[in-house]
Structure formats: C-alpha cells, structure tokens
Scaffold this active site. Structure first.
Site, short mmCIF file in Angstrom:
data_model
loop_
_atom_site.label_atom_id
_atom_site.label_comp_id
_atom_site.label_asym_id
_atom_site.label_seq_id
_atom_site.Cartn_x
_atom_site.Cartn_y
_atom_site.Cartn_z
N HIS A 296 -5.85 7.00 -1.92
CA HIS A 296 -4.88 7.59 -2.84
C HIS A 296 -5.27 7.10 -4.23
O HIS A 296 -4.86 6.02 -4.66
CB HIS A 296 -3.45 7.17 -2.47
CG HIS A 296 -3.05 7.57 -1.09
ND1 HIS A 296 -2.56 8.82 -0.79
CD2 HIS A 296 -3.09 6.89 0.10
CE1 HIS A 296 -2.30 8.90 0.51
NE2 HIS A 296 -2.61 7.74 1.07
N THR A 297 -6.08 7.90 -4.91
CA THR A 297 -6.69 7.42 -6.14
C THR A 297 -5.69 7.13 -7.25
O THR A 297 -5.95 6.29 -8.11
CB THR A 297 -7.73 8.44 -6.66
OG1 THR A 297 -7.10 9.72 -6.81
CG2 THR A 297 -8.88 8.57 -5.67
N CYS A 298 -4.57 7.83 -7.25
CA CYS A 298 -3.57 7.59 -8.30
C CYS A 298 -2.97 6.19 -8.21
O CYS A 298 -2.42 5.68 -9.18
CB CYS A 298 -2.46 8.63 -8.23
SG CYS A 298 -2.99 10.30 -8.63
N PHE A 299 -3.06 5.60 -7.02
CA PHE A 299 -2.48 4.27 -6.80
C PHE A 299 -3.55 3.21 -6.52
O PHE A 299 -3.22 2.08 -6.15
CB PHE A 299 -1.50 4.32 -5.63
CG PHE A 299 -0.39 5.33 -5.81
CD1 PHE A 299 0.68 5.07 -6.66
CD2 PHE A 299 -0.45 6.57 -5.18
CE1 PHE A 299 1.68 5.99 -6.84
CE2 PHE A 299 0.56 7.50 -5.35
CZ PHE A 299 1.63 7.22 -6.20
N ASN A 300 -4.85 3.58 -6.69
CA ASN A 300 -5.95 2.65 -6.41
C ASN A 300 -5.81 2.06 -5.01
O ASN A 300 -5.99 0.86 -4.79
CB ASN A 300 -6.00 1.53 -7.44
CG ASN A 300 -6.20 2.05 -8.85
OD1 ASN A 300 -6.88 3.06 -9.05
ND2 ASN A 300 -5.62 1.37 -9.83
#
Length: 240
Positions: free
Chosen positions: A206-210
C-alpha cells in the site's frame, strides 16, 4: 533531471561548466577548442552556426547575426563557445523551459526557495539516492509481526543482501518511489504487516502508507523468492 535543471529553476546562469552535466563529450570538445594551441580556423573549419531541427526537419541556426559568414578563430573562439553553450542551455530551449518554470513556481514558489542550493532543491523534489537500510530497519513499525519474529529476521537478512538495484526495486514497490525521503530512509515511516500464515502468496504493498504486507513465510528461501517476484513484476504504484 540533471542538477542543471534545478539550478535554472532557481534563476542561476548556465555556462560551459554546467554543459558537462548534460553533454560531457561536447563539453570536452569545447574545452579542447579553448586550449588548442594551433590554428583554430584552419583546423576546425567551424563557423558561428549550429545544426538543429525545425518542425522535425534538419536546420542550421546562427549563433550570432550573420554567423554563417563568421569563421571561428583563435581570437573569437571564447565568444563562439559562450554563444553555443547559451544556445544549447538557455536561448535554444527558452520557450519550453520558461513554461516549465512558470508551472513549477506556481506550485513551489516562496521566499524560502531563494535560500536553497540546486542540490537541496533536487533533494526536496526527488529525495536522496543514498540507501541506509539499517536506518530503515531501525525505524520500521510492525503490524501483526514482532521485530523478533523469525520471518522478520529473515526479511531483513534478505533485504540487506540485496544489490542496489534490488533495494531500489523494493522501495519503488513498497512506497512508489525508488529514492529515500529528505533525511534518509530512517524518516520513511515504513510498515511491515503480517497478511496471514505461511503460504505461497506474494507480498503486496500500500504505497500511500509505505506499507509492505506479506505472509509469515516458513523459510528464508521462500521469502526471498516471493519477495523477488513481487518487486520485479510490480506495475503502476507498486501494487501487485
């Protein structure tokens, strides 16, 4: 982008030294021209023009008015080099670059911008290319895992054994960017999440949350295999 682009965004001048960043071979040739001890006109047979394109067709641009009739000599070679560099880095790209700079300043202009160096501006825009994964490990948070879990220990063993390209691929997969943020990887806020018991499922992100989620793999070999497949076959924002 080369650092030259950020220097120009800050309003700095561009000269022969900056040309080295984008056209090192041409920079070397022009430097040799300036230091040449023989007859420049007879040896180089150059004039104050440059080959270019206009609407996709080859064209010749004059560097100064009447440039096609002005030979480059020992006496005017410095003027020729300055005019050529200006054409390549400034005047010849003015229309496109000025539009780009206006768009950039619309979003990023402010009093503090003038205090930045080109290198600092590049780091703010792109992050740092230096990878301290020990710092990343030290600041990682865990969801469903404990830092002492065997799977977690294997994970960090695998990551630390990665090549630089593999580490970049992991960052791109988990965060959407293959560079570290300002301040280094220790400032990333990386999360390693347990997505279930041991299985053959691939890790996902989940790239938005690293956030990188993966099963509690039962062996180091399986973890490396599954993680490698995931990071090398990710598309878009790194979701798989």
């Amino acid at each position: 982008f080369p650092t030259l682009r950020y220097s120009r965004l800050l309003g700095n001048e561009a000269g022969l030294r900056e040309l080295k960043q984008v056209q090192p071979e041409l920079w070397r040739g022009l430097s040799q021209l300036l230091s040449f001890e023989g007859d420049v006109e007879a040896t180089f047979c150059a004039d104050f023009t440059v080959a270019t394109t206009a609407y996709g067709e080859p064209a010749i641009a004059e560097l100064v008015q009447g440039g096609k009739d002005i030979p480059v000599t020992n006496a005017n070679r410095a003027e020729y080099v300055a005019a050529l560099v200006d054409h390549l880095l400034v005047s010849g790209v003015r229309t496109g670059f000025d539009a780009f700079r206006r768009g950039f300043l619309t979003l990023c202009d402010g009093p503090s911008l003038s205090f930045l160096t080109p290198e600092e501006l590049e780091e703010l825009v792109c992050g740092t290319p230096h990878y301290d994964f020990r710092a990343l490990e030290g600041n990682t948070k865990y969801d469903g895992f404990c830092k002492t879990d065997q799977t977690v220990l294997w994970f960090w063993e695998v990551v630390h054994s990665f090549s630089v390209d593999e580490k970049r691929a992991l960052l791109a997969f988990a965060t959407g960017c293959d560079r570290a943020p300002v301040g280094g990887l220790g400032k990333l806020g990386f999360v390693l999440q347990r997505s279930g018991p041991d299985s053959m499922a691939l890790p996902h992100a989940h790239t938005c949350f690293n956030l990188l989620a993966m099963p509690a793999y039962g062996s180091r070999g399986k973890l490396r295999d599954r993680l490698g497949i995931a990071i090398h076959n990710a598309q878009g924002f790194g979701l798989l």
